[in-house]
Design a protein around this motif. Structure first.
Motif, PDB file in Angstrom:
ATOM      1  N   ALA A 111      59.465  29.837  43.510  1.00 53.56           N
ATOM      2  CA  ALA A 111      58.495  29.540  44.570  1.00 53.56           C
ATOM      3  C   ALA A 111      57.104  29.952  44.138  1.00 53.56           C
ATOM      4  N   LYS A 112      56.127  29.099  44.462  1.00 57.04           N
ATOM      5  CA  LYS A 112      54.710  29.377  44.213  1.00 57.04           C
ATOM      6  C   LYS A 112      53.928  28.839  45.394  1.00 57.04           C
ATOM      7  N   ALA A 113      52.796  29.455  45.665  1.00 57.53           N
ATOM      8  CA  ALA A 113      51.905  28.979  46.728  1.00 57.53           C
ATOM      9  C   ALA A 113      50.643  28.422  46.093  1.00 57.53           C
ATOM     10  N   THR A 114      50.030  27.455  46.775  1.00 55.15           N
ATOM     11  CA  THR A 114      48.805  26.855  46.245  1.00 55.15           C
ATOM     12  C   THR A 114      47.593  27.752  46.468  1.00 55.15           C
ATOM     13  N   VAL A 115      47.712  28.750  47.341  1.00 55.74           N
ATOM     14  CA  VAL A 115      46.594  29.651  47.642  1.00 55.74           C
ATOM     15  C   VAL A 115      47.086  31.091  47.668  1.00 55.74           C
ATOM     16  N   LYS A 116      46.148  32.022  47.513  1.00 56.93           N
ATOM     17  CA  LYS A 116      46.462  33.444  47.676  1.00 56.93           C
ATOM     18  C   LYS A 116      45.974  33.942  49.033  1.00 56.93           C
ATOM     19  N   SER A 117      44.933  33.280  49.568  1.00 59.07           N
ATOM     20  CA  SER A 117      44.348  33.666  50.846  1.00 59.07           C
ATOM     21  C   SER A 117      43.921  32.396  51.582  1.00 59.07           C
ATOM     22  N   VAL A 118      44.124  32.389  52.913  1.00 61.94           N
ATOM     23  CA  VAL A 118      43.813  31.208  53.703  1.00 61.94           C
ATOM     24  C   VAL A 118      43.502  31.650  55.137  1.00 61.94           C
ATOM     25  N   LYS A 119      42.752  30.823  55.872  1.00 60.97           N
ATOM     26  CA  LYS A 119      42.474  31.114  57.279  1.00 60.97           C
ATOM     27  C   LYS A 119      43.730  30.877  58.109  1.00 60.97           C
ATOM     28  N   ALA A 120      43.794  31.493  59.270  1.00 61.29           N
ATOM     29  CA  ALA A 120      44.947  31.331  60.155  1.00 61.29           C
ATOM     30  C   ALA A 120      45.111  29.860  60.527  1.00 61.29           C
ATOM     31  N   ILE A 150      50.157  34.598  61.530  1.00 62.95           N
ATOM     32  CA  ILE A 150      50.163  36.064  61.573  1.00 62.95           C
ATOM     33  C   ILE A 150      49.173  36.565  60.538  1.00 62.95           C
ATOM     34  N   LYS A 151      48.109  37.210  61.029  1.00 63.45           N
ATOM     35  CA  LYS A 151      47.039  37.659  60.126  1.00 63.45           C
ATOM     36  C   LYS A 151      47.488  38.862  59.317  1.00 63.45           C
ATOM     37  N   GLY A 152      46.929  38.938  58.103  1.00 63.97           N
ATOM     38  CA  GLY A 152      47.286  40.012  57.183  1.00 63.97           C
ATOM     39  C   GLY A 152      48.095  39.471  56.025  1.00 63.97           C
ATOM     40  N   LEU A 153      48.739  40.389  55.310  1.00 63.91           N
ATOM     41  CA  LEU A 153      49.544  40.016  54.162  1.00 63.91           C
ATOM     42  C   LEU A 153      50.895  39.478  54.642  1.00 63.91           C
TER      43      LEU A 153
END
Length: 141
Positions: free
Chosen positions: A57-66, A118-121
């Motif tokens: 599994a991989k994500a296209t982003v590390k950080s994103v808005k809610a 859900i905001k945060g990590l």
């Protein structure tokens, strides 16, 4: 009185004769491969050493808005094409399946559109076909 005793004795003999064939068939129906035989040990060893299915599994982003969409993608090995994979999120020390799923493609790949609020990590992973992927971390701002 004698006739009652004879009937009872005859009934007991009849029950004995009826249960004897059942005991013989129960003994004959037991499996011939016992776990301690060479064949049983070989079957157990093959089951233990059989390769297990895996997911990446991989994500296209590390950080994103809610509630902003991003993708989680990856591939599977030793798994049939068309196997259903589901996204899970770590919530309060337990993995919760989210209503985001798809079947793997002919090339054993998958690509899910994800929106988290859900905001945060957030820790997410993919499960399916008896396999669990690596954990992916996405920060929601």
């Amino acid at each position: 009185m004698n006739s009652a005793l004879t009937r009872t004795a005859g009934l007991g003999l009849g029950l004995l004769l009826c249960t004897a064939p059942l005991a013989a068939t129960a003994t004959a129906a037991t499996p011939t491969t016992l776990p301690h035989t060479a064949v049983g040990i070989a079957q157990q060893t093959a089951a233990k050493t059989a390769p297990r299915p895996t997911l990446s599994a991989k994500a296209t982003v590390k950080s994103v808005k809610a509630w902003q969409e991003f993708r989680v993608y990856g591939s599977s090995t030793r798994m049939a094409a068309g196997t259903r994979v589901t996204l899970q999120q770590l919530q309060r020390k337990g993995w919760v399946s989210l209503p985001i799923h798809m079947n793997t493609t002919r090339s054993h790949a998958y690509n899910l559109r994800v929106k988290l609020g859900i905001k945060g990590l957030n820790k997410i992973r993919i499960v399916g076909g008896g396999a669990v992927s690596n954990t992916v971390q996405v920060t929601i701002r």
